[in-house]
Design a protein around this motif. Structure first.
Motif, PDB file in Angstrom:
ATOM      1  N   THR A 219      -1.151  10.352   1.001  1.00  0.00           N
ATOM      2  CA  THR A 219      -2.606  10.292   1.169  1.00  0.00           C
ATOM      3  C   THR A 219      -3.303  10.942  -0.020  1.00  0.00           C
ATOM      4  O   THR A 219      -4.296  10.419  -0.546  1.00  0.00           O
ATOM      5  CB  THR A 219      -3.022  10.983   2.475  1.00  0.00           C
ATOM      6  OG1 THR A 219      -2.413  10.310   3.581  1.00  0.00           O
ATOM      7  CG2 THR A 219      -4.536  10.961   2.649  1.00  0.00           C
ATOM      8  N   LEU A 220      -2.775  12.077  -0.456  1.00  0.00           N
ATOM      9  CA  LEU A 220      -3.327  12.740  -1.636  1.00  0.00           C
ATOM     10  C   LEU A 220      -3.090  11.903  -2.892  1.00  0.00           C
ATOM     11  O   LEU A 220      -3.969  11.781  -3.753  1.00  0.00           O
ATOM     12  CB  LEU A 220      -2.689  14.121  -1.797  1.00  0.00           C
ATOM     13  CG  LEU A 220      -2.985  15.136  -0.684  1.00  0.00           C
ATOM     14  CD1 LEU A 220      -2.112  16.380  -0.844  1.00  0.00           C
ATOM     15  CD2 LEU A 220      -4.461  15.519  -0.681  1.00  0.00           C
TER      16      LEU A 220
ATOM     17  N   LEU B 295       4.623  15.785   6.147  1.00  0.00           N
ATOM     18  CA  LEU B 295       4.588  16.170   4.732  1.00  0.00           C
ATOM     19  C   LEU B 295       4.463  14.950   3.824  1.00  0.00           C
ATOM     20  O   LEU B 295       3.643  14.929   2.898  1.00  0.00           O
ATOM     21  CB  LEU B 295       5.864  16.939   4.379  1.00  0.00           C
ATOM     22  CG  LEU B 295       5.807  18.458   4.406  1.00  0.00           C
ATOM     23  CD1 LEU B 295       7.173  19.034   4.065  1.00  0.00           C
ATOM     24  CD2 LEU B 295       4.758  18.987   3.437  1.00  0.00           C
ATOM     25  N   LEU B 296       5.268  13.935   4.083  1.00  0.00           N
ATOM     26  CA  LEU B 296       5.228  12.737   3.253  1.00  0.00           C
ATOM     27  C   LEU B 296       3.890  12.021   3.405  1.00  0.00           C
ATOM     28  O   LEU B 296       3.304  11.563   2.412  1.00  0.00           O
ATOM     29  CB  LEU B 296       6.381  11.804   3.622  1.00  0.00           C
ATOM     30  CG  LEU B 296       6.434  10.461   2.889  1.00  0.00           C
ATOM     31  CD1 LEU B 296       6.459  10.643   1.379  1.00  0.00           C
ATOM     32  CD2 LEU B 296       7.648   9.651   3.350  1.00  0.00           C
ATOM     33  N   GLY B 297       3.397  11.926   4.638  1.00  0.00           N
ATOM     34  CA  GLY B 297       2.106  11.285   4.855  1.00  0.00           C
ATOM     35  C   GLY B 297       0.986  12.010   4.133  1.00  0.00           C
ATOM     36  O   GLY B 297       0.085  11.387   3.556  1.00  0.00           O
TER      37      GLY B 297
ATOM     38  N   ARG C  10       0.860  -1.176   0.000  1.00  0.00           N
ATOM     39  CA  ARG C  10       0.000   0.000   0.000  1.00  0.00           C
ATOM     40  C   ARG C  10       0.900   1.231   0.000  1.00  0.00           C
ATOM     41  O   ARG C  10       1.897   1.287   0.725  1.00  0.00           O
ATOM     42  CB  ARG C  10      -0.905   0.001   1.227  1.00  0.00           C
ATOM     43  CG  ARG C  10      -1.768   1.246   1.310  1.00  0.00           C
ATOM     44  CD  ARG C  10      -2.650   1.274   2.531  1.00  0.00           C
ATOM     45  NE  ARG C  10      -3.220   2.603   2.705  1.00  0.00           N
ATOM     46  CZ  ARG C  10      -4.020   2.955   3.706  1.00  0.00           C
ATOM     47  NH1 ARG C  10      -4.357   2.055   4.620  1.00  0.00           N
ATOM     48  NH2 ARG C  10      -4.474   4.187   3.791  1.00  0.00           N
ATOM     49  N   LEU C  11       0.567   2.239  -0.805  1.00  0.00           N
ATOM     50  CA  LEU C  11       1.480   3.362  -1.026  1.00  0.00           C
ATOM     51  C   LEU C  11       1.904   4.032   0.274  1.00  0.00           C
ATOM     52  O   LEU C  11       3.094   4.314   0.479  1.00  0.00           O
ATOM     53  CB  LEU C  11       0.837   4.386  -1.965  1.00  0.00           C
ATOM     54  CG  LEU C  11       1.692   5.619  -2.289  1.00  0.00           C
ATOM     55  CD1 LEU C  11       3.018   5.220  -2.918  1.00  0.00           C
ATOM     56  CD2 LEU C  11       0.923   6.567  -3.202  1.00  0.00           C
TER      57      LEU C  11
ATOM     58  N   ALA D  53      -3.894  17.920  -6.492  1.00  0.00           N
ATOM     59  CA  ALA D  53      -3.630  17.903  -5.047  1.00  0.00           C
ATOM     60  C   ALA D  53      -2.667  18.999  -4.614  1.00  0.00           C
ATOM     61  O   ALA D  53      -2.359  19.116  -3.422  1.00  0.00           O
ATOM     62  CB  ALA D  53      -3.069  16.542  -4.652  1.00  0.00           C
ATOM     63  N   ALA D  54      -2.212  19.824  -5.546  1.00  0.00           N
ATOM     64  CA  ALA D  54      -1.152  20.786  -5.251  1.00  0.00           C
ATOM     65  C   ALA D  54      -1.529  21.756  -4.138  1.00  0.00           C
ATOM     66  O   ALA D  54      -0.728  22.020  -3.232  1.00  0.00           O
ATOM     67  CB  ALA D  54      -0.780  21.550  -6.520  1.00  0.00           C
ATOM     68  N   ASP D  55      -2.734  22.306  -4.178  1.00  0.00           N
ATOM     69  CA  ASP D  55      -3.116  23.318  -3.189  1.00  0.00           C
ATOM     70  C   ASP D  55      -3.137  22.752  -1.774  1.00  0.00           C
ATOM     71  O   ASP D  55      -2.707  23.417  -0.819  1.00  0.00           O
ATOM     72  CB  ASP D  55      -4.479  23.911  -3.538  1.00  0.00           C
ATOM     73  CG  ASP D  55      -4.426  24.824  -4.757  1.00  0.00           C
ATOM     74  OD1 ASP D  55      -3.311  25.236  -5.130  1.00  0.00           O
ATOM     75  OD2 ASP D  55      -5.495  25.111  -5.334  1.00  0.00           O
TER      76      ASP D  55
END
Length: 425
Positions: free
Chosen positions: A215-216, A209-211, A155-156, A297-299
């Motif tokens: 998730t996005l 940040l990575l999480g 899972r990613l 997902a950038a914003d």
């Protein structure tokens, strides 16, 4: 002593000349052989205290008898990967870089032995795993189980965050052994570990940040990725004819890139390349990482990044987002670019070479980056070393890498490797 829990050990030998080193090794092998199946831990701890002369040998083994056999085979001219030999010149110590793995390097059981035997590794892994709990369905310690299934391992969120935990814990263990990098680099999600290790982010903020990013990214379910045997210029020409749903995901080596985007469009492109004789290989990813599919997902990622304090790197940080060194604290836009832009590994590893790095240690669960790095920078005079290996568990691969570094002249804090020994280099 903490090292008593290890099943594998590193014995260091040295002398002023290569002939004298062979004599020391021959005498040591004879004495080790008499001990048979006994643990060599006490011998290794005593030898680690030095002094260490210029001609050096490192031998990794589980028992005294096994070490004796490996020394004997080496002296007989046989290649023995557990034995390293070199000349250490105090005036020419090779600078070291840590290469941090990205998701895709993970596997069930990664780091299990180190988590069991090395307190420094365990504390660092558990610290990061605790910070990752809001983003994972299971504790990341579950990935250390060799029987963990694909739903847990691949899972990613688990793959990226679990790899981060291993990356950070390995780097902490290397530091406790006195090996400090002159520069750091991270591939894909490994960028978070690299920025963390360079002092830009605290581990908890890096995990946040990575999480958030993974998730996005998991919202995209119709993506795909593939590695193709093209250089960057040829790949960009091809993509210009394809449309905006597939993009350049990574520049891996001079003749190899990865592509990412909408599954159907990428499949047609891969079929076309395969039919024309271009080597292609699908990657087991459905999220279309590092592609235009991630741009919506950038914003949200930018908003989270804006709330995190960053600092200038304390050591040279080479970013695979830009393929260049990072001069100051990365702005939120850096992570937005990381989300959907390509990984510029080829450019970044060339920058490490320009910085004078000659020893490259993959601080991660795999050995893919040192293999790729050797393809990017072919030739003699560079070390490419893995910290872990899929077929082995525990400290064996890391101690073999430590032996290679020591015999090349990289300073080692032996009191961290074998507490109670002197901290001779």
């Amino acid at each position: 002593m903490a090292y008593d829990a290890r099943t594998t050990h590193l014995l260091t030998l040295s002398a002023d000349t290569s002939h004298a080193l062979d004599e020391v090794a021959r005498d040591t092998a004879a004495r080790l052989a008499r001990l048979g199946g006994a643990s060599p831990a006490a011998w290794c701890a005593e030898a680690a205290g030095g002094p260490h002369s210029g001609q050096r040998m490192g031998v990794v083994g589980r028992t005294a008898g096994e070490m004796a056999d490996r020394i004997g085979a080496h002296l007989a001219g046989e290649p023995v990967r557990e034995v390293s030999v070199g000349h250490a010149d105090p005036a020419r110590r090779p600078p070291v870089a840590f290469l941090f793995s990205g998701q895709g390097a993970q596997y069930a059981g990664m780091g299990r032995g180190l988590h069991r035997t090395e307190p420094v590794f365990r504390a660092a892994f558990d610290r990061c795993a605790e910070a990752a709990r809001p983003f994972t369905a299971v504790p990341l310690q579950d990935l250390l189980d060799p029987g963990a299934g694909p739903a847990v391992v691949h899972r990613l969120a688990h793959a990226a965050l679990g790899t981060f935990c291993v990356n950070y814990a390995l780097a902490e263990l290397w530091r406790s052994w006195g090996v400090e990098p002159a520069a750091v680099l991270g591939f894909s999600s490994g960028e978070y570990a690299a920025t963390c290790w360079a002092g830009v982010l605290d581990p908890e903020d890096a995990v946040l940040l990575l999480g958030t990013q993974v998730t996005l990214a998991e919202r995209v379910t119709d993506g795909a990725m593939a590695v193709v045997g093209l250089g960057e210029e040829a790949a960009l020409e091809l993509l210009a004819e394809t449309g905006p749903s597939v993009g350049l995901a990574a520049v891996i080596s001079p003749g190899e890139v990865s592509l990412s985007g909408r599954k159907a469009e990428l499949a047609r492109l891969v079929d076309r390349l395969t039919a024309s004789g271009v080597r292609t290989s699908a990657l087991p990813v459905s999220s279309g990482l590092h592609s235009p599919l991630q741009e919506p997902a950038a914003d949200e990622l930018r908003a989270v990044a804006a709330g995190i304090r960053t600092r200038p790197p304390r050591i040279p940080l080479v970013s695979t987002v830009t393929g260049a060194g990072v001069k100051g604290p990365p702005a939120p836009e850096h992570w937005v670019r990381h989300l959907s832009g390509p990984v510029r590994f080829l450019n970044a590893v060339r920058v490490l070479d320009e910085l004078g790095v000659r020893a490259h240690v993959e601080a991660g669960p795999g050995r893919a980056l040192v293999g790729l790095g050797a393809r990017c920078l072919p030739g003699e005079g560079r070390l490419w070393l893995a910290s872990l290996g899929r077929s082995t568990d525990g400290t064996g691969p890391m101690l073999m890498a430590l032996g290679r570094l020591h015999t090349a002249g990289v300073p080692v804090g032996w009191s961290g490797v074998y507490p109670g020994s002197r901290s001779a280099v």
